[in-house]
Design an enzyme around this catalytic site. Structure first.
Site, mmCIF file in Angstrom:
data_model
loop_
_atom_site.group_PDB
_atom_site.id
_atom_site.type_symbol
_atom_site.label_atom_id
_atom_site.label_comp_id
_atom_site.label_asym_id
_atom_site.label_seq_id
_atom_site.Cartn_x
_atom_site.Cartn_y
_atom_site.Cartn_z
ATOM 1 N N HIS A 17 -31.243 77.310 -17.111
ATOM 2 C CA HIS A 17 -31.239 77.257 -18.580
ATOM 3 C C HIS A 17 -31.582 75.844 -19.057
ATOM 4 C CE1 HIS A 17 -28.064 80.662 -18.509
ATOM 5 N NE2 HIS A 17 -29.197 81.195 -18.936
ATOM 6 N N LYS A 41 -23.163 92.777 -22.280
ATOM 7 C CA LYS A 41 -22.737 91.865 -21.218
ATOM 8 C C LYS A 41 -21.259 91.532 -21.373
ATOM 9 C CE LYS A 41 -27.195 89.504 -20.691
ATOM 10 N NZ LYS A 41 -27.873 88.197 -20.694
ATOM 11 N N ARG A 90 -38.095 84.225 -15.409
ATOM 12 C CA ARG A 90 -37.955 83.989 -13.971
ATOM 13 C C ARG A 90 -38.946 84.814 -13.170
ATOM 14 N NH1 ARG A 90 -31.720 85.312 -14.206
ATOM 15 N NH2 ARG A 90 -32.751 86.853 -15.499
ATOM 16 N N SER A 127 -26.917 83.522 -14.702
ATOM 17 C CA SER A 127 -25.482 83.358 -14.947
ATOM 18 C C SER A 127 -24.682 84.411 -14.197
ATOM 19 C CB SER A 127 -25.182 83.444 -16.444
ATOM 20 O OG SER A 127 -25.763 82.376 -17.135
#
Length: 159
Positions: A17, A41, A90, A127
């Site tokens: 990040h 999430k 990514r 994360s």
């Protein structure tokens, strides 16, 4: 002045990040790092803790501001007069996920999304993976800023 928003859950903020934030800060006059609520999430850190961690790791970037938001990111962009949203990619799965959102955001308000590819050294870092590995006793100290690592260890030790 060109203002962009780099949104995310940042639970916790990773070096991946931070790499995207630093690179975006070099491109835009002003960058707002914004943490919001994503109901899909589960969270390890509450919104205020995530804001504190982001402020700490972005403190050396003079054109970066950290803010929280609720609701649609495009509404937040309109509220703060941001012209662009910055998202890190990514790999292909991120692109597949982010592209329809970018198109919807442009449809709703005309705010453009700028994709930055993640540096190869952070391409596997998320994360969720950091939390999973850390919860199983793995060493994630190279994947998160030191201050975040300390908080992560303390939170996991507390149960």
């Amino acid at each position: 002045m060109t203002r962009a928003v780099c949104p995310g859950s940042f639970d916790p903020v990773t070096n991946g990040h931070l790499d995207i934030v630093r690179r975006a800060a070099a491109i835009f006059d002003e960058l707002v790092v914004a943490t919001g609520t994503n109901v899909s999430k589960s969270r390890l850190f509450d919104p205020e803790e995530r804001l504190e961690m982001l402020r700490e790791v972005c403190a050396d970037l003079p054109n970066v501001t950290v803010m929280g938001f609720t609701g649609l990111i495009v509404d937040f962009c309109r509220d703060i007069d941001a012209q662009a949203i910055v998202k890190g990619l990514r790999g292909g799965n991120d692109y597949e996920y982010e592209l329809p959102m970018a198109q919807m955001n442009a449809h709703l308000t005309g705010v453009e999304t700028v994709f930055l590819t993640t540096h190869a050294s952070w391409g596997y870092v998320s994360s969720s993976l950091v939390k999973e590995v850390a919860s199983l006793g793995g060493d994630v100290s190279a994947l998160v800023p030191p201050a975040v690592h300390g908080r992560l260890q303390a939170r996991l030790a507390a149960g």
